[in-house]
Enzyme design. Sequence first.
Site, mmCIF file in Angstrom:
data_model
loop_
_atom_site.group_PDB
_atom_site.id
_atom_site.type_symbol
_atom_site.label_atom_id
_atom_site.label_comp_id
_atom_site.label_asym_id
_atom_site.label_seq_id
_atom_site.Cartn_x
_atom_site.Cartn_y
_atom_site.Cartn_z
ATOM 1 N N PHE A 1 0.842 -1.203 0.000
ATOM 2 C CA PHE A 1 0.000 0.000 0.000
ATOM 3 C C PHE A 1 0.869 1.241 0.000
ATOM 4 O O PHE A 1 1.866 1.311 0.731
ATOM 5 C CB PHE A 1 -0.826 0.085 1.289
ATOM 6 C CG PHE A 1 -1.786 -1.032 1.519
ATOM 7 C CD1 PHE A 1 -1.385 -2.181 2.186
ATOM 8 C CD2 PHE A 1 -3.109 -0.917 1.134
ATOM 9 C CE1 PHE A 1 -2.285 -3.215 2.434
ATOM 10 C CE2 PHE A 1 -4.020 -1.933 1.388
ATOM 11 C CZ PHE A 1 -3.603 -3.081 2.035
ATOM 12 N N ASP A 2 0.452 2.250 -0.732
ATOM 13 C CA ASP A 2 1.006 3.577 -0.550
ATOM 14 C C ASP A 2 0.329 4.120 0.719
ATOM 15 O O ASP A 2 -0.695 3.594 1.165
ATOM 16 C CB ASP A 2 0.653 4.436 -1.776
ATOM 17 C CG ASP A 2 1.023 5.893 -1.592
ATOM 18 O OD1 ASP A 2 0.269 6.744 -2.090
ATOM 19 O OD2 ASP A 2 2.047 6.184 -0.942
ATOM 20 N N GLY A 3 0.905 5.183 1.283
ATOM 21 C CA GLY A 3 0.345 5.709 2.526
ATOM 22 C C GLY A 3 -0.693 6.793 2.286
ATOM 23 O O GLY A 3 -1.898 6.567 2.420
#
Lengths: 361, 256
Positions: free
Chosen positions: A203-205
Amino acid sequence: MSEIKLTESAPTEDNGEEKDWAAAKAHFDNLKTKIPRPPKPRYAVTIAVSSRTLFNMVKERKVYEDEGLEKYVAYQMEHESEPLMPGVAFPFVQALMNVNSRLRQLYPDSEELFDIVLMTNNHAQVGVRLINSINHYDLTIERFCMTGGESPIGYLKAYMTNLYLSKNSDKVMEAIEEGIAAATMFAVDTDNELSKTQLRVAFDGDAVLFSDESEIIVKQHGLDTFFDHEKEFVNKPLAQGPLKCFLEALGKLQRKFIAKNERLNCPIRTFLVTARSAASCGARVLKTLRSWGLEIDEALFLAGAPKGPLLEKIKPHIFFDDQMFHIEGAQQMGTISAHVPYGIGQKYHKGKLIEQPPKKE
Amino acid sequence: MVSTIQNTDVKQKEADRAVVVAVTSRAVFDCGADDGDEVCEVGVAFPLLQALQRVNERLLEENPSESLLFDVVLITSDSQQQQQSSRIISNTRHHGLEISRFCFSSEEDFTESLLKNNVHLFLTTDRDEAAQASQKGVFSALLNGKVASSEQLRVVFCGDAVIRTDTEPPSASQDAAQSFWAQLGEMRRRFGMLDSPLSLVLLTSRGGRESCGTALQTLRSRGVNMDEAYSLAGAPQSPILSLLRPHFLLINHLQD
């Protein structure tokens, strides 16, 4: 032998649901070939995939675009007995199935499993080929909606969907607006060997797990302001983003393995791959996750370095990011990527403001 | 005692080709007080009749000499409504409904009027009436009161038992069901995939993809091409049904 039955409008919702469930359970328990019974939707982690993400339908799509709906359906019917080739979400689906087998071994009576649903606006006659293809690969997909043209969004809610994957970004945006975690998948040419024993999700944040509040600051005021802001608010949890609940669902299943002393052998592993740097703005992210009671297995702070090479090493079954720039970078190095069309990142490309076309009605 | 009045405002359909759908007048008009010429409220079956009418209009557009049309018959069997026969007829006219015949009978005889009129599908809001008609071999279904009206006629078939029908000799009612479906299938074929005034929807609630897939192919072999298919495999039905918005729901259960 009764020919007609009243649609259950009088009894409570629960009674009707229980009856539907019990009848299905009886059906599956009595089958000659023992196929795993699909879980109760309210306890399951429901993943809805479109037909074009599950299978490679590029050729067929071209028939649709060049020759229209009728020819497309006729083509699919002609080729009904030929299984379709795997699509971009296929490895992800297989990894989900693997997690389910492990869960069933440890918890034979639990309904807390992944439930994979095919959600397509294809016509039911095309559905026959889709079903034949699912049979061919022996995928555990028992639930589906073939809406014959209608939007699937309402059905996503009816099936209590936790994550929706599609190639159509309009549908994905609609889903996100309705509060359902969703992402647009892209084709990738890759020979990357993905794990067959562990589901790996990256996941990107910002604007994926978290809201885009910090990204707004970067885009509008620049990095220095952003660093100062993050330091000042390090102890204030970020607001949640569209994929937070999906991470939460994964965490719930992970804890079931940990409870049985399988932490080291857990078939789910999660990664945070963020452009933030650990020193200047990383702490807030970790503290936010902690405040939500969520764990992420590996947090990787790139401090602005490209994500592609790192993802190539991680080899996730799926990588979620809100910025097309990162998606493209990841794809170029063979990572299966899914775009989350949320937040301020949609208005920018490589740091520059994009001309917004007038919004489609 | 059964009597039938033809509606002279409406062109009568060809008896051996039309799909005769009988509806109880109670479901079409909600006539409250007994004022002579009062306009009645519309009942739950009203949107259905409008949808049936639209299908007929489109069928005739495609082929002005089309004979496979819906033929709607209104059944009045309760004595209260009998007294309001003129009101029923005037309301039909008022709302522009294409009802070809009005059948009046006593409560005991209403199945006779169904059989006399060669009814292919009987729709009612009364469960007992539906059961009685079924026993006499008339394919019956209950009207779903919660339906949101839609332009398109949406027929939902609960297909869990499509396969099992072949293991036992079919009853008269099952034969009636099959022939109704064959007629619908033929009607559906008059239109293309897009912009059809009717949509045939398959719903399997118990089995998984195997059940649904087999049902799709079995129906196809009987000339019925479904437009939409939903496999629930035990997931709750009611949220899905409220999205499907069926005008009526045809359920074929061999066992309860």
